[in-house]
Design a protein around this motif. Sequence first.
Motif, mmCIF file in Angstrom:
data_model
loop_
_atom_site.group_PDB
_atom_site.id
_atom_site.type_symbol
_atom_site.label_atom_id
_atom_site.label_comp_id
_atom_site.label_asym_id
_atom_site.label_seq_id
_atom_site.Cartn_x
_atom_site.Cartn_y
_atom_site.Cartn_z
ATOM 1 N N VAL A 165 46.202 38.688 40.162
ATOM 2 C CA VAL A 165 45.092 39.307 40.982
ATOM 3 C C VAL A 165 45.039 38.087 42.096
ATOM 4 C CG1 VAL A 165 43.309 38.078 39.461
ATOM 5 C CG2 VAL A 165 42.739 40.177 40.830
ATOM 6 N N GLN A 166 44.251 38.794 43.100
ATOM 7 C CA GLN A 166 43.929 38.108 44.259
ATOM 8 C C GLN A 166 42.880 37.085 44.160
ATOM 9 O OE1 GLN A 166 44.280 40.415 47.895
ATOM 10 N NE2 GLN A 166 46.469 40.403 48.053
ATOM 11 N N PRO A 167 42.545 36.151 44.834
ATOM 12 C CA PRO A 167 41.524 35.381 44.783
ATOM 13 C C PRO A 167 40.183 36.544 45.096
ATOM 14 C CG PRO A 167 42.979 33.933 45.787
ATOM 15 C CD PRO A 167 43.528 35.065 45.739
ATOM 16 N N GLY A 168 38.973 36.205 44.527
ATOM 17 C CA GLY A 168 37.756 37.250 44.722
ATOM 18 C C GLY A 168 38.044 38.442 43.950
ATOM 19 N N GLY A 169 39.192 38.704 43.327
ATOM 20 C CA GLY A 169 39.258 39.854 42.390
ATOM 21 C C GLY A 169 38.810 39.915 41.019
ATOM 22 N N SER A 170 38.852 40.995 40.276
ATOM 23 C CA SER A 170 38.480 41.089 39.033
ATOM 24 C C SER A 170 39.511 41.631 38.060
ATOM 25 C CB SER A 170 37.197 42.127 38.964
ATOM 26 O OG SER A 170 36.099 41.672 39.919
ATOM 27 N N LEU A 171 39.214 41.169 36.839
ATOM 28 C CA LEU A 171 40.197 41.641 35.527
ATOM 29 C C LEU A 171 39.181 41.645 34.435
ATOM 30 C CD1 LEU A 171 43.514 39.393 35.768
ATOM 31 C CD2 LEU A 171 43.336 41.848 36.133
ATOM 32 N N ARG A 172 39.581 42.593 33.462
ATOM 33 C CA ARG A 172 38.929 42.838 32.387
ATOM 34 C C ARG A 172 39.726 42.678 30.944
ATOM 35 N NH1 ARG A 172 35.562 47.334 29.254
ATOM 36 N NH2 ARG A 172 37.436 48.355 28.808
ATOM 37 N N LEU A 173 39.763 41.446 30.253
ATOM 38 C CA LEU A 173 40.467 41.220 29.162
ATOM 39 C C LEU A 173 39.784 41.808 27.852
ATOM 40 C CD1 LEU A 173 41.166 37.572 29.637
ATOM 41 C CD2 LEU A 173 42.394 39.360 30.657
#
Length: 124
Positions: free
Chosen positions: A12-20
Motif C-alpha cells: 500500500v502507498q503511504p497514507g493508505g489503509s489496510l484491514r488485517l
Amino acid sequence: QVQLVESGGGLVQPGGSLRLSCAASGRTFSSYSMGWFRQAPGKEREFVAGISWRGDSTRYVDSVKGRFTISRDNAKNTVYLQMNTLKPEDTAVYYCAATSSRLIMVLSSRWNYWGQGTQVTVSS
C-alpha cells in the motif's frame, strides 16, 4: 488449543489503509484476549494492539494510536486490525496472537498462540 490464520496484508502507498483479519479456530475464542504484533527486518517483535476477551478494553503502542483500530467479532471468531494513514515505518510482518490472560500484555512471551504472519509493505 487455538489456531490463528491472518489475512489482508499487502502493498500500500503511504497514507493508505489496510484491514488485517485473524480467523481463530476453537470454541473458546471469546475467552482469549487477542493482539497484533509486528516484526520488521532486523528488529524484535513489537506489540501493536490488543483487545480484551469481551472487547471492552483495548491497548495500543504509541506509534499507532489514532491510526490503527483493533476490534473483534466473537460470533465470527475473528479479530481485526484497521490500519489507516499508513507510513513506511509500519512495514513489517504482522502477527495475530492470543492469550488466556485477562490482561493485555506487551511482552510477546506472555502470549500463548500465534499465527503465521502476513506481510504489510508501505511504499510508493
